[in-house]
Design an enzyme around this catalytic site. Sequence first.
Site, PDB file in Angstrom:
ATOM      1  N   GLY A  68      30.408  74.888  19.007  1.00 25.58           N
ATOM      2  CA  GLY A  68      30.438  76.352  19.047  1.00 25.58           C
ATOM      3  C   GLY A  68      31.839  76.918  19.081  1.00 25.58           C
ATOM      4  O   GLY A  68      32.198  77.775  18.266  1.00 25.58           O
ATOM      5  N   ALA A  69      32.646  76.431  20.003  1.00 24.48           N
ATOM      6  CA  ALA A  69      33.988  76.981  20.166  1.00 24.48           C
ATOM      7  C   ALA A  69      34.770  76.094  21.120  1.00 24.48           C
ATOM      8  O   ALA A  69      34.202  75.188  21.733  1.00 24.48           O
ATOM      9  CB  ALA A  69      33.912  78.393  20.736  1.00 24.48           C
ATOM     10  N   MET A  70      36.064  76.375  21.240  1.00 21.00           N
ATOM     11  CA  MET A  70      36.904  75.537  22.101  1.00 21.00           C
ATOM     12  C   MET A  70      37.898  76.403  22.871  1.00 21.00           C
ATOM     13  O   MET A  70      38.592  77.232  22.297  1.00 21.00           O
ATOM     14  CB  MET A  70      37.615  74.493  21.231  1.00 21.00           C
ATOM     15  CG  MET A  70      38.537  73.564  21.996  1.00 21.00           C
ATOM     16  SD  MET A  70      37.608  72.563  23.207  1.00 21.00           S
ATOM     17  CE  MET A  70      38.843  72.417  24.494  1.00 21.00           C
TER      18      MET A  70
ATOM     19  N   GLU B  16      39.472  68.268  22.328  1.00 23.40           N
ATOM     20  CA  GLU B  16      38.492  67.780  23.297  1.00 23.40           C
ATOM     21  C   GLU B  16      37.421  66.979  22.561  1.00 23.40           C
ATOM     22  O   GLU B  16      36.940  67.435  21.524  1.00 23.40           O
ATOM     23  CB  GLU B  16      37.840  68.938  24.057  1.00 23.40           C
ATOM     24  CG  GLU B  16      37.009  68.426  25.217  1.00 23.40           C
ATOM     25  CD  GLU B  16      36.390  69.559  26.059  1.00 23.40           C
ATOM     26  OE1 GLU B  16      36.622  70.736  25.760  1.00 23.40           O
ATOM     27  OE2 GLU B  16      35.685  69.223  27.004  1.00 23.40           O
TER      28      GLU B  16
ATOM     29  N   HIS C  72      36.335  79.741  30.862  1.00 23.58           N
ATOM     30  CA  HIS C  72      36.965  78.435  31.038  1.00 23.58           C
ATOM     31  C   HIS C  72      38.427  78.554  31.469  1.00 23.58           C
ATOM     32  O   HIS C  72      38.987  77.602  32.008  1.00 23.58           O
ATOM     33  CB  HIS C  72      36.942  77.643  29.719  1.00 23.58           C
ATOM     34  CG  HIS C  72      35.765  76.724  29.563  1.00 23.58           C
ATOM     35  ND1 HIS C  72      35.326  75.899  30.565  1.00 23.58           N
ATOM     36  CD2 HIS C  72      34.944  76.492  28.497  1.00 23.58           C
ATOM     37  CE1 HIS C  72      34.287  75.183  30.120  1.00 23.58           C
ATOM     38  NE2 HIS C  72      34.026  75.533  28.875  1.00 23.58           N
TER      39      HIS C  72
ATOM     40  N   HIS D 273      31.942  82.561  27.545  1.00 22.60           N
ATOM     41  CA  HIS D 273      32.038  81.178  28.021  1.00 22.60           C
ATOM     42  C   HIS D 273      33.472  80.643  27.865  1.00 22.60           C
ATOM     43  O   HIS D 273      34.053  80.120  28.818  1.00 22.60           O
ATOM     44  CB  HIS D 273      31.043  80.312  27.244  1.00 22.60           C
ATOM     45  CG  HIS D 273      31.026  78.874  27.640  1.00 22.60           C
ATOM     46  ND1 HIS D 273      30.097  78.352  28.507  1.00 22.60           N
ATOM     47  CD2 HIS D 273      31.828  77.842  27.291  1.00 22.60           C
ATOM     48  CE1 HIS D 273      30.328  77.067  28.681  1.00 22.60           C
ATOM     49  NE2 HIS D 273      31.374  76.725  27.944  1.00 22.60           N
ATOM     50  N   GLU D 274      34.023  80.771  26.669  1.00 24.41           N
ATOM     51  CA  GLU D 274      35.366  80.208  26.453  1.00 24.41           C
ATOM     52  C   GLU D 274      36.398  80.943  27.289  1.00 24.41           C
ATOM     53  O   GLU D 274      37.329  80.336  27.823  1.00 24.41           O
ATOM     54  CB  GLU D 274      35.754  80.252  24.967  1.00 24.41           C
ATOM     55  CG  GLU D 274      34.759  79.593  24.006  1.00 24.41           C
ATOM     56  CD  GLU D 274      34.280  78.208  24.422  1.00 24.41           C
ATOM     57  OE1 GLU D 274      35.032  77.490  25.098  1.00 24.41           O
ATOM     58  OE2 GLU D 274      33.124  77.858  24.067  1.00 24.41           O
TER      59      GLU D 274
HETATM   60  N1  B3K Z   1      34.679  72.461  25.662  1.00 21.66           N
HETATM   61  C1  B3K Z   1      34.174  72.663  24.342  1.00 21.66           C
HETATM   62  C2  B3K Z   1      33.318  71.549  23.839  1.00 21.66           C
HETATM   63  C3  B3K Z   1      34.073  70.374  23.339  1.00 21.66           C
HETATM   64  C4  B3K Z   1      33.151  69.393  22.670  1.00 21.66           C
HETATM   65  C5  B3K Z   1      33.856  68.140  22.295  1.00 21.66           C
HETATM   66  N2  B3K Z   1      33.004  67.266  21.547  1.00 21.66           N
HETATM   67  C6  B3K Z   1      33.437  73.937  24.216  1.00 21.66           C
HETATM   68  C7  B3K Z   1      32.861  74.477  25.444  1.00 21.66           C
HETATM   69  O1  B3K Z   1      32.031  73.893  26.096  1.00 21.66           O
HETATM   70  O2  B3K Z   1      33.238  75.548  25.803  1.00 21.66           O
HETATM   71 ZN    ZN Z   2      32.348  74.980  27.852  1.00 25.78          ZN
END
Ligand code: B3K
Ligand code: ZN
Length: 868
Positions: free
Chosen positions: A261-263, A121, A301, A297-298
């Site tokens: 932070g994380a993905m 991402e 998602h 949070h992750e």
């Molecule tokens: N979706 C990712 C962030 C990606 C950042 C790309 N530059 C983490 C998050 O918001 O959970």
């Molecule tokens: Zn996010």
Amino acid sequence: MQAKAKYRKDYRTPDFTITDIFLDFQLNADDTLVTAKSKVKRLNPQATELRLDGHGMELVSVKLNGHDIEHYKKDKESLTLDIPQNLTDFELKIQTCLNPAKNTSLQGLYQSGEALCTQCEAEGFRQITYFIDRPDVLARYTTKITADKKAYPYLLSNGNCIAKGNLADDKHWVEWQDPFPKPSYLFALVAGDFDVLEDHFITRSGRDVKLELFVDKGNLDRADFAMASLKKAMKWDEERFGLEYDLDIYMIVAVDFFNMGAMENKGLNIFNSKYVLANSQTATDDDYLGVESVIGHEYFHNWTGNRVTCRDWFQLSLKEGLTVFRDQEFSSDTGSRAVNRINNVKLLRAMQFPEDASPMSHPIRPEKVIEMNNFYTMTVYEKGAEVIRMMHTLLGEEGFQAGMRQYIAENDGKAATCDDFVRAMETASGVDLTQFRLWYSQSGTPQLTVTDDYDADKQCYRLHVHQFTLETADQKEKTALHIPLKVTLYTEQGKPVMLPNTDTPLSEILNVTKAEQTFEFHHVPSKPIPALLCDFSAPVKLTYEYEVSQLVTLMKFAENDFIRWDAAQMLYNKVLRCNLKRYGKNEGFVFPDALLNALNWCLENAKGHESIIALLLTLPTAVEFAEGVDQIDPTAIVEIRDYMQHRIADALKDNLVKVYRELKADHYEFNQQAIADRALRNACLQYLALLPMGESLVTRHYFEADNMTDTLAALKAATQGKCEAAEVLLTDFEEKWAHDGLVMDKWFTLQATRPDAAALTRVKNLMHHRSFSMTNPNRVRSLVGAFSTHNLAQFHQKDGSGYAFLEEVLEQLNASNPQVASRLIEPLIRYARYDEERQALMKAQLEKLKKVDNLSNDLYEKIEKALH
Ligand code: B3K
Ligand code: ZN
């Protein structure tokens, strides 16, 4: 050549889509061969060209339905193939060659320590293979990874493991299949050697989900909290949102080199180790809360982002605003709601408000983007979450959850838009959100000016509300928004005004929808003190001319902790503003006794409210103070804040000592009360460090500490309080932790934010410290980022030395890691609120940067806007 801007209004459905992809990775750190076999489907019968995104890799071969393609167009960004119009479904086989070890951008496939991992991402998948790299192309992924067994015993990807085997030459392979179609940005791959923490979670429908947490060897003693947080999040999402996990396995990998932070990659989250690793010796209470919220949070998602994804990147807030709202609610339901709300509001005011007044100002759903990575912003995330929260306020929990169910039912497995979300909320609840939608397209922080009058005869109290939004860099015209304004009334004695003949406090959500509006409250027996914007019911700035005495009453007696804290903020800002005027006239500073007395009273009555009193007692940071003034004089703000701190320390001394002593814990515990006690005790310590007794007190506090929260509190008190002991304590810490970058980040930040004039020289020297590394984003942010963002007076030295230093660092990062550079440039582009000399110096550095060879799109976009 810089990339062209893309506009939201130009969205078109893709001509072709990819329904299935089989990826084969022959992994080597410096030479990885990727074979991608895709099933392509024509969507537009007229289209004759298939344009695939791709850059930063070598193209080895392209085959269409098994035949080599010789004729194609290739440039730095793409590969375009001619597709005969009679072909509706076909197979594309593309081979590319990558060098992960050389990929310092930390996007695409790269090396982190000894491991290999991916970050796709927003647009990183195109650095792995040529692909239609946009979020509305959803494909089923099968991934086969082959690698050396010794160097990479774990080979991971999304979904379920369907086969594995050994090969000659000490190699092995693993094949993964993800049953859910997903956009390319959610693809992930990890290869490496780890310690694994295993657990499982039984979902409410009885499915047994395997949980695996991968950390660097030797770090298992820091993994338990993250695993517990994951299980807590899974349970909470079932209970509050009715959402259950959908795969048989959930994996989290912690890596040290990570841009953010994380993905949330499907089934395989990749985390910055900062948000996984925590034990009492290495992590502060705030770190723990950070881990819990990012893990949450992750995980959240998985539904809001993965199962329902975004149609295009302009819709980013669809998943991010909503998921931040969900993680905030998770933390509030399982911890202290008031503390969470206060911390979120602090962040919004200190970071999002300035962003919205900067050259980068954009609506939560941007209209124009050059580099998408520049839009993972406080506005899209935090203001986006506030917009969701306002809908929750307007619809109520029941209406909101009905909207969520409808949104998911309608969009599961699809790529959706912000409009789809609002429409679902509207139809499920019956609440008209027509005007409310403007929050998605209008940038800037709305300002509310409130005045009032009271008619004693009629017992009628009236509030007059005026709303306006200043023009922003991206948008001149502003329209009145629909703003939910929560109001509670208090008597002069600080008791809530009740609804007539009830014991229910009068509390209302006013629907502010026009530029000017008056609201009436009846049966109000005496002129009340209004508590306005309770719980921060909308992301706006509000002014109402309170008397000090009224704010003191709210701060002491309001039943709602948020109101108490916010009253304290207003009081501190009043003192700042008054002294800024005196500073200009060379008059001595003043501090109202009424406030000192009230703070003393709060401290005396802190029992049972420790965490709130800790927050209320702590002055806004210089950066937070700066947000409240029109023109920022960094030296004046820091001096006045210093003065205020000393006045409080002197006036509250006896109670500070008393509370500090009373709250000493016998032994370390981790629970809400223990955290609150530590917070208040350490807040007292920050003041006590300023008194003559400070030296011995901080030293003892440091050496008696049995946990990182207390250790760090002592170091902060010593460095911020300019104690002589600081040097000894910092050296002790350094010797103990030099081997551990994550812990040393705290030390780098302490050093970078020291208020003395040697700060810049110190920061420069520390860039050669054995624990520092320019290639690790966490280190760079802890040292350079902390200095430029949080050391207001030293970064903004009048000679411009701070700006020149930042420019040099940015030149370096522009070449190695543009994403990190682009985060770091922010203080420089926000020059508008400084004096002319400083503005000129900042602009000169931006001009210099603009001329750098191979300026990244990331920096280009911001510099262009800033110098426009
Ligand atoms: N979706 C990712 C962030 C990606 C950042 C790309 N530059 C983490 C998050 O918001 O959970
Ligand atoms: Zn996010």
